[in-house]
Write a protein that holds these residues in place. Structure first.
Motif, PDB file in Angstrom:
ATOM      1  N   LYS A  21       0.834  -1.199   0.000  1.00 11.14           N
ATOM      2  CA  LYS A  21       0.000   0.000   0.000  1.00 11.14           C
ATOM      3  C   LYS A  21       0.868   1.249   0.000  1.00 11.14           C
ATOM      4  N   ASP A  22       1.882   1.272   0.850  1.00 11.28           N
ATOM      5  CA  ASP A  22       2.786   2.419   0.914  1.00 11.28           C
ATOM      6  C   ASP A  22       3.483   2.620  -0.429  1.00 11.28           C
ATOM      7  N   MET A  23       3.947   1.533  -1.020  1.00  9.61           N
ATOM      8  CA  MET A  23       4.639   1.601  -2.307  1.00  9.61           C
ATOM      9  C   MET A  23       3.698   2.128  -3.388  1.00  9.61           C
ATOM     10  N   ALA A  24       2.477   1.629  -3.413  1.00 15.37           N
ATOM     11  CA  ALA A  24       1.506   2.071  -4.416  1.00 15.37           C
ATOM     12  C   ALA A  24       1.211   3.555  -4.279  1.00 15.37           C
ATOM     13  N   LEU A  28       2.033   6.381  -7.037  1.00  9.37           N
ATOM     14  CA  LEU A  28       0.959   7.234  -7.548  1.00  9.37           C
ATOM     15  C   LEU A  28       1.308   8.705  -7.381  1.00  9.37           C
ATOM     16  N   GLU A  29       1.832   9.066  -6.224  1.00  6.16           N
ATOM     17  CA  GLU A  29       2.222  10.458  -5.988  1.00  6.16           C
ATOM     18  C   GLU A  29       3.298  10.903  -6.966  1.00  6.16           C
ATOM     19  N   SER A  30       4.152   9.963  -7.384  1.00  7.50           N
ATOM     20  CA  SER A  30       5.242  10.331  -8.287  1.00  7.50           C
ATOM     21  C   SER A  30       4.744  10.663  -9.692  1.00  7.50           C
ATOM     22  N   VAL A  31       3.554  10.193 -10.070  1.00  8.03           N
ATOM     23  CA  VAL A  31       3.043  10.479 -11.411  1.00  8.03           C
ATOM     24  C   VAL A  31       1.934  11.520 -11.408  1.00  8.03           C
ATOM     25  N   GLU A  32       1.390  11.837 -10.271  1.00 10.95           N
ATOM     26  CA  GLU A  32       0.367  12.870 -10.214  1.00 10.95           C
ATOM     27  C   GLU A  32       1.024  14.224 -10.397  1.00 10.95           C
ATOM     28  N   ASP A  33       0.621  14.886 -11.449  1.00  9.80           N
ATOM     29  CA  ASP A  33       1.193  16.190 -11.742  1.00  9.80           C
ATOM     30  C   ASP A  33       0.083  17.217 -11.603  1.00  9.80           C
ATOM     31  N   VAL A  34      -0.229  17.539 -10.371  1.00  9.90           N
ATOM     32  CA  VAL A  34      -1.330  18.440 -10.097  1.00  9.90           C
ATOM     33  C   VAL A  34      -0.788  19.798  -9.671  1.00  9.90           C
ATOM     34  N   ASP A  35      -1.226  20.803 -10.380  1.00 12.44           N
ATOM     35  CA  ASP A  35      -0.898  22.174 -10.014  1.00 12.44           C
ATOM     36  C   ASP A  35      -2.042  22.659  -9.135  1.00 12.44           C
ATOM     37  N   GLN A  36      -1.869  22.594  -7.816  1.00 15.22           N
ATOM     38  CA  GLN A  36      -2.950  22.890  -6.882  1.00 15.22           C
ATOM     39  C   GLN A  36      -3.526  24.278  -7.086  1.00 15.22           C
ATOM     40  N   GLU A  37      -2.700  25.214  -7.469  1.00 14.42           N
ATOM     41  CA  GLU A  37      -3.204  26.577  -7.672  1.00 14.42           C
ATOM     42  C   GLU A  37      -4.218  26.622  -8.817  1.00 14.42           C
ATOM     43  N   SER A  38      -3.931  25.923  -9.907  1.00 18.18           N
ATOM     44  CA  SER A  38      -4.877  25.929 -11.027  1.00 18.18           C
ATOM     45  C   SER A  38      -6.141  25.150 -10.676  1.00 18.18           C
ATOM     46  N   VAL A  39      -6.011  24.107  -9.867  1.00 19.82           N
ATOM     47  CA  VAL A  39      -7.185  23.368  -9.409  1.00 19.82           C
ATOM     48  C   VAL A  39      -8.063  24.281  -8.548  1.00 19.82           C
ATOM     49  N   ASP A  40      -7.427  24.996  -7.633  1.00 18.05           N
ATOM     50  CA  ASP A  40      -8.172  25.913  -6.770  1.00 18.05           C
ATOM     51  C   ASP A  40      -8.874  27.001  -7.590  1.00 18.05           C
ATOM     52  N   GLU A  41      -8.190  27.528  -8.601  1.00 16.61           N
ATOM     53  CA  GLU A  41      -8.796  28.558  -9.447  1.00 16.61           C
ATOM     54  C   GLU A  41     -10.006  28.002 -10.203  1.00 16.61           C
ATOM     55  N   ALA A  42      -9.870  26.782 -10.710  1.00 21.92           N
ATOM     56  CA  ALA A  42     -10.978  26.166 -11.449  1.00 21.92           C
ATOM     57  C   ALA A  42     -12.175  25.948 -10.532  1.00 21.92           C
ATOM     58  N   TRP A  43     -11.923  25.472  -9.308  1.00 20.41           N
ATOM     59  CA  TRP A  43     -13.029  25.264  -8.364  1.00 20.41           C
ATOM     60  C   TRP A  43     -13.671  26.591  -7.969  1.00 20.41           C
ATOM     61  N   THR A  44     -12.880  27.621  -7.793  1.00 20.17           N
ATOM     62  CA  THR A  44     -13.422  28.937  -7.453  1.00 20.17           C
ATOM     63  C   THR A  44     -14.337  29.437  -8.565  1.00 20.17           C
ATOM     64  N   ALA A  45     -13.912  29.259  -9.817  1.00 15.94           N
ATOM     65  CA  ALA A  45     -14.744  29.671 -10.951  1.00 15.94           C
ATOM     66  C   ALA A  45     -16.024  28.850 -11.012  1.00 15.94           C
ATOM     67  N   GLU A  46     -15.924  27.544 -10.784  1.00 18.43           N
ATOM     68  CA  GLU A  46     -17.098  26.673 -10.818  1.00 18.43           C
ATOM     69  C   GLU A  46     -18.091  27.043  -9.715  1.00 18.43           C
ATOM     70  N   ILE A  47     -17.588  27.276  -8.529  1.00 20.47           N
ATOM     71  CA  ILE A  47     -18.460  27.653  -7.409  1.00 20.47           C
ATOM     72  C   ILE A  47     -19.144  28.982  -7.707  1.00 20.47           C
ATOM     73  N   GLY A  48     -18.390  29.939  -8.250  1.00 25.26           N
ATOM     74  CA  GLY A  48     -18.976  31.234  -8.606  1.00 25.26           C
ATOM     75  C   GLY A  48     -20.080  31.088  -9.633  1.00 25.26           C
ATOM     76  N   SER A  49     -19.853  30.227 -10.623  1.00 26.16           N
ATOM     77  CA  SER A  49     -20.861  29.989 -11.652  1.00 26.16           C
ATOM     78  C   SER A  49     -22.118  29.377 -11.056  1.00 26.16           C
ATOM     79  N   ARG A  50     -21.939  28.434 -10.153  1.00 29.67           N
ATOM     80  CA  ARG A  50     -23.099  27.785  -9.533  1.00 29.67           C
ATOM     81  C   ARG A  50     -23.872  28.760  -8.644  1.00 29.67           C
ATOM     82  N   VAL A  51     -23.161  29.602  -7.914  1.00 29.69           N
ATOM     83  CA  VAL A  51     -23.826  30.600  -7.080  1.00 29.69           C
ATOM     84  C   VAL A  51     -24.597  31.571  -7.962  1.00 29.69           C
ATOM     85  N   ASP A  52     -23.982  31.985  -9.079  1.00 29.80           N
ATOM     86  CA  ASP A  52     -24.677  32.881 -10.013  1.00 29.80           C
ATOM     87  C   ASP A  52     -25.957  32.239 -10.538  1.00 29.80           C
ATOM     88  N   ASP A  53     -25.877  30.943 -10.885  1.00 35.48           N
ATOM     89  CA  ASP A  53     -27.068  30.235 -11.376  1.00 35.48           C
ATOM     90  C   ASP A  53     -28.171  30.210 -10.320  1.00 35.48           C
TER      91      ASP A  53
END
Length: 84
Positions: A21-24, A28-53
């Motif tokens: 489990k630890d190895m897996a 997995l962490e070694s191949v995940e290439d997530v830019d947390q800042e862009s993820v946060d920006e996308a979620w902020t935009a999505e939440i804003g859109s839903r609130v607007d709706d």
């Protein structure tokens, strides 16, 4: 000596479950290439859109009790169909 992917997999299966489990997770962490800042920006935009709706009336909310009643009815119908 270099192991092939299948040799590494077979060797990994010989490890205790907690080590696998630890190895897996580490692999997995070694191949995940997530830019947390862009993820946060996308979620902020999505939440804003839903609130607007919601505030514009484009979408309507459904009371929680009604949602749970609908879900229960669907589950009951599936169960009845399985038992028929």
């Amino acid at each position: 000596m270099t192991l092939s992917a299948s040799e590494l997999y077979e060797a990994g299966l010989a490890l205790p479950p907690s080590v696998r489990k630890d190895m897996a997770l580490r692999l997995l962490e070694s191949v995940e290439d997530v830019d947390q800042e862009s993820v946060d920006e996308a979620w902020t935009a999505e939440i804003g859109s839903r609130v607007d709706d919601l505030t514009s009336g484009k979408v309507q909310t459904i009371p929680g009790d009604e949602v749970f009643t609908r879900v229960a009815a669907r589950l009951d119908a599936r169960e009845a169909a399985r038992n028929a």
